[in-house]
Design an enzyme around this catalytic site. Structure first.
Site, short mmCIF file in Angstrom:
data_model
loop_
_atom_site.label_atom_id
_atom_site.label_comp_id
_atom_site.label_asym_id
_atom_site.label_seq_id
_atom_site.Cartn_x
_atom_site.Cartn_y
_atom_site.Cartn_z
N GLY A 33 0.79 -1.22 0.00
CA GLY A 33 0.00 0.00 0.00
C GLY A 33 0.82 1.27 0.00
N CYS A 242 -27.29 -9.22 -17.06
CA CYS A 242 -26.68 -8.85 -18.34
C CYS A 242 -27.63 -9.20 -19.48
CB CYS A 242 -25.35 -9.59 -18.51
SG CYS A 242 -24.70 -9.50 -20.20
N CYS A 245 -25.74 -12.27 -21.63
CA CYS A 245 -25.44 -13.61 -21.10
C CYS A 245 -26.29 -13.93 -19.88
CB CYS A 245 -23.96 -13.76 -20.77
SG CYS A 245 -23.47 -12.88 -19.28
N CYS A 267 -22.53 -7.06 -19.73
CA CYS A 267 -21.29 -7.24 -18.95
C CYS A 267 -20.22 -6.26 -19.42
CB CYS A 267 -20.73 -8.64 -19.14
SG CYS A 267 -21.64 -9.93 -18.32
N CYS A 273 -18.39 -12.44 -20.35
CA CYS A 273 -19.67 -12.52 -21.04
C CYS A 273 -19.61 -13.54 -22.19
CB CYS A 273 -20.02 -11.14 -21.59
SG CYS A 273 -21.73 -10.93 -22.09
#
Lengths: 281, 198, 365
Positions: A33, A242, A245, A267, A273
């Site tokens: 980080g 979606c 899909c 997607c 997808c």
């Protein structure tokens, strides 16, 4: 160098630059980080277009790697195409669009929907690595804040949002805390993707070229999105699957299909997808 | 300089600098991002004593003119070899970016750069050759890069190792990152790893 | 049925072809030669070399041509090439006192050793577009003076320095190589060498605006142009094997020494202070702006209050590079629809919550 090699070095960067970047990456992994300053080079593509991610990828990638590049979750957006073509040319590496096949994935703004696995490396392109930048523009100040773990300002900002809007108004580049120490900018991914960073089995590397910073999240590191007891962190929810899909629990793009208010939600992760549609077919 | 000396200096580097350096770095990256994982660098260089092969390979891969190297018990041949292949010079402990020491003890927390709170990255990486990465004392590891806990086994000069690690970890985000080497193998313990003796 | 957009690769290839076509333009018009660019667009070439941090007129001319005259794009091309070059050595400081002068003016003295030399300047041209420019009219040879005279032209700051009327030049840091922002990350506070490098590479327009702002009271420094000189200087490097410096070539530079606000204390008698500008090629505007900003950035050194943009080191250094700036501004045209969707979603939710509340209030009334 033998005659079959191109005029530039493997993966474009000279060896000295790669060593410098590699040392920065090792430090970044050792201090999860923390933003390690590095002498970012001028790349043959514009600043703000992934020069940091490209330098990180160029420094980790080897001839046996398989590279995937996505922008907005898609392999086919122009900048993703351009970066993939760059590596195919200067590093002669195999490229793929399939998340599961890739050993190195360079991304802008998304984490793939397919869970990442041990041994994979996810390289993020980062425009502004400093999570405190919009609260305090001065590097000299933000450096002290990180050193002393003074993150009160960030909480104040998020809380002001709640007071004003009833919501935390940050929807992407939503700040996280890494292993309880550094507050970190996850790059402009939608906050939908934040939970994927936590305890992720893959190594996550972040490169900011213009701002000259590299940072990292080792695998299986604790990543918490900043929040409040009375306002716990929540991700975006879509009230429909979606349109291509049928996937639920994925991030969707809104596509305008006509000028009469027609919308298709599909997607954002095009590989995910396609895989689903192929399996269904 | 005699012929044999200069030959020692010139021999034993990477055969293919770009690809060998990438290969060594990739394994080192695996090691430091998954603390305790033993990686094998393979036979990729011949480094003069006191450098083990893994240490030599690691320095070839990531040391250069910008990184002074401190060696506790150095040798002329090693200094020449390092200078020839990497451009790195032998430096004092206080400026070292890489330090090759015989045992990881608290002494080094006084002598090597640990970074500062503002710049914790300005710290040294310590390389220690041990007798084994498979037999010996057991230690439990916890922290970033580790799925729950994991275990390592080390043999060598490790009397006050746990104490050293405790003191080192207390300095976080400052502190030393540690790489144990044995022949062509190595494992890494970055400063973020909590080590307890079993 | 909606089909996801495909074919990015073909689109990019076609765009590049079209770009090539537009760059070349009408094929019946003769193609620009590099000589034409270095000779007739020399100031464009100079700017590209200065902000590209690479002195190579021919390469800069190629970049100008490839960039279709977009100078920031040309600077970018030069920079991207420069970054792949090995660095052999740091040169010795160039001696602008020994410059082969083409232009030299001082605003602080009416006359001085070496004289005022106007040189090739736009300064006193009347800005009337010359109809002749449309053709290739013959251009007379310029007046020349013989170059063999050894009249020295000491720098104005050296003349003032002899009387201790201006702060000394400083010794620099001979024990270490000067800072190089292209090899190490920038840190704050920055040393003056790093600042000067950033300014020398900085965008001319940005520095011009900042320098201008100091004249309008945003960090005023009471500047006088001590001297501007333009000409060629020798570049030397020290070869350790030889033990003496070797000349490796000549470069044309523009130097501006700005004499600024004096400063003194109880212990030190007052002296003028300096602002310094040095740029590759001929660019007075840039060198002058640079010297104004350099002086403004030295505020802390002289215990001046830092209140204006030009005095703010982080602000100036972080935003002076036009290759960085153009990249980041222009990156906004890359797709951002994932983040935009995130904002849309929140906005819709907030609006529907508000409508819900409003409806409740209405019902309650």
């Amino acid at each position: 160098m033998n005659a079959t090699l191109p005029a530039y070095n493997f993966a474009y960067l000279d060896e000295q630059t790669k060593r410098m970047i590699r040392r920065a990456i090792l430090k970044a992994v050792a201090i999860p980080g923390y933003q390690v300053p590095f002498a970012s080079r001028e790349m043959p593509m514009p600043y703000g277009w992934g020069t940091g991610g490209v330098q990180v990828t160029a420094s980790v990638i080897g001839p046996d790697d398989i590279l995937k590049v996505i922008d907005q979750g898609s392999d086919d957006t122009t900048n993703a195409v351009s970066i993939r073509a760059f590596f195919a040319r200067v590093a002669n590496v195999a490229v793929t669009t399939k998340t599961v096949e890739a050993t190195v994935i360079q991304t802008r703004h998304r984490i793939p929907e397919t869970p990442l696995s041990e041994g994979q490396i996810l390289v993020y392109q980062v425009p502004i690595p400093e999570p405190l930048r919009f609260l305090e523009p001065r590097e000299t100040e933000t450096r002290i804040m990180h050193a002393l773990e003074e993150y009160g300002l960030m909480h104040v900002k998020l809380y002001e949002d709640i007071a004003q809007n009833g919501h935390i108004a940050t929807t992407y580049a939503y700040p996280v805390k890494v292993e309880g120490r550094y507050v970190m900018d996850p790059s402009p991914i939608p906050k939908f993707d934040n939970p994927k960073m936590d305890d992720c089995p893959a190594l996550q590397l972040f490169g900011a070229g213009r701002e000259q910073r590299i940072y990292a999240i080792p695998p299986h590191t604790r990543i918490e999105s900043l929040d409040f007891e009375d306002h716990p962190f929540r991700v975006q929810e879509f009230d429909r699957p979606c349109g291509l899909c049928g996937a639920t629990d994925v991030y969707l793009d809104e596509i305008v299909t006509d000028d009469r208010g027609g919308r298709l939600f599909a997607c954002s992760d095009t590989d995910y997808c396609e895989e689903r549609r192929e399996r269904a077919a | 300089m005699s012929f044999t000396q200069s030959q020692t200096a010139i021999d034993g580097g990477f055969l293919d600098p770009a690809f060998d350096a990438q290969g060594v770095f990739a394994r080192l990256l695996t090691a430091i991002s998954r603390p305790g994982t033993v990686v094998d660098l393979g036979v990729c260089c011949r480094s003069p004593a006191p450098l083990s092969m893994a240490q030599g390979a690691l320095l070839l891969a990531i040391a250069d003119g910008d990184t002074p190297v401190f060696v506790e018990e150095g040798s002329e041949a090693m200094a020449e070899w390092l200078a020839f292949h990497t451009g790195a010079r032998i430096g004092e402990p206080s400026e070292a970016q890489f330090a090759i020491v015989s045992r990881p003890s608290r002494e080094w927390l006084e002598r090597l750069p640990l970074g500062t709170l503002a710049y914790p990255d300005r710290s040294a990486t310590v390389l220690v050759e041990v007798e084994s990465l498979k037999d010996g004392h057991s230690f439990t590891l916890e922290g970033p890069g580790i799925n729950g806990t994991s275990r390592i086994v080390l043999a060598g000069l490790l009397d006050d190792f746990a104490e050293f690690r405790k003191a080192n970890h207390a300095l976080f985000p400052c502190g030393l990152d540690l790489v144990f080497t044995c022949g062509s193998e190595l494992l890494a313990l970055p400063r973020s790893t909590i080590v307890t003796e079993v | 049925m909606y089909v996801a957009v495909k074919g990015g690769e073909a689109a990019i290839a076609n765009a590049h072809r079209l770009l090539d076509d537009r760059r070349r333009g009408d094929r019946s018009v003769p193609v620009l030669t590099l000589d034409q660019i270095t000779q007739q667009l020399a100031l464009a070439v100079d700017r590209v070399m200065a902000e590209g941090s690479l002195y190579d007129p021919e390469l800069a001319a190629m970049a100008v041509k490839q960039a279709r005259g977009d100078l920031i794009e040309a600077i970018f091309l030069l920079r991207a090439y420069r970054t792949t070059l090995p660095r052999f050595a740091a040169s010795k400081p160039i001696d602008t006192g020994a410059m082969k002068i083409e232009r030299r003016i001082s605003a602080t003295y009416k006359d001085l050793p070496g004289g005022q030399l106007l040189g090739p300047t736009f300064d006193y041209t009347h800005r009337l577009i010359e109809p002749d420019m449309a053709d290739d009219r013959p251009v007379p040879e310029p007046e020349r003076r013989s170059c063999d005279r050894h009249e020295s032209a000491p720098r104005v700051t050296d003349i003032l320095g002899a009387d201790a009327m201006i702060e000394p030049d400083g010794e620099g840091t001979p024990e270490r190589e000067p800072a190089d922002l292209t090899r190490s990350p920038r840190t704050f506070p920055a040393d003056r060498d790093a600042r000067l490098q950033a300014l020398a590479r900085g965008d001319e327009g940005f520095l011009l605006a900042l320098g201008y702002s100091t004249q309008r009271g945003y960090g005023r420094t009471h500047p006088f142009v001590g001297e501007i000189r333009i000409g060629e200087v020798e570049v030397e490097i020290e070869l350790p094997e030889l033990g003496f410096p070797v000349a490796i070539g000549r470069v044309k530079v523009t130097e501006c020494q700005m004499i600024s606000q004096f400063k003194g204390s109880k212990s030190e008698p007052p002296q003028f202070t300096r602002g310094y500008g040095l740029v590759f090629g001929q660019s007075e505007r840039k060198a002058m702006s640079m010297s104004l900003v350099d002086r403004a950035l030295r505020a802390e050194e002289f215990d001046e209050e830092r209140v204006s943009p030009a005095q703010d080191e982080e602000f100036v250094l972080a935003h002076s590079d036009n290759v960085q700036a153009t990249g980041f501004v222009e990156h906004l045209k890359l797709p951002h629809y994932v983040d935009f969707q995130a904002e849309l979603e929140l906005l819709r939710r907030m609006r529907s919550e508000q409508q819900y509340e409003d409806a409740h209030k209405e019902a309650a009334q």
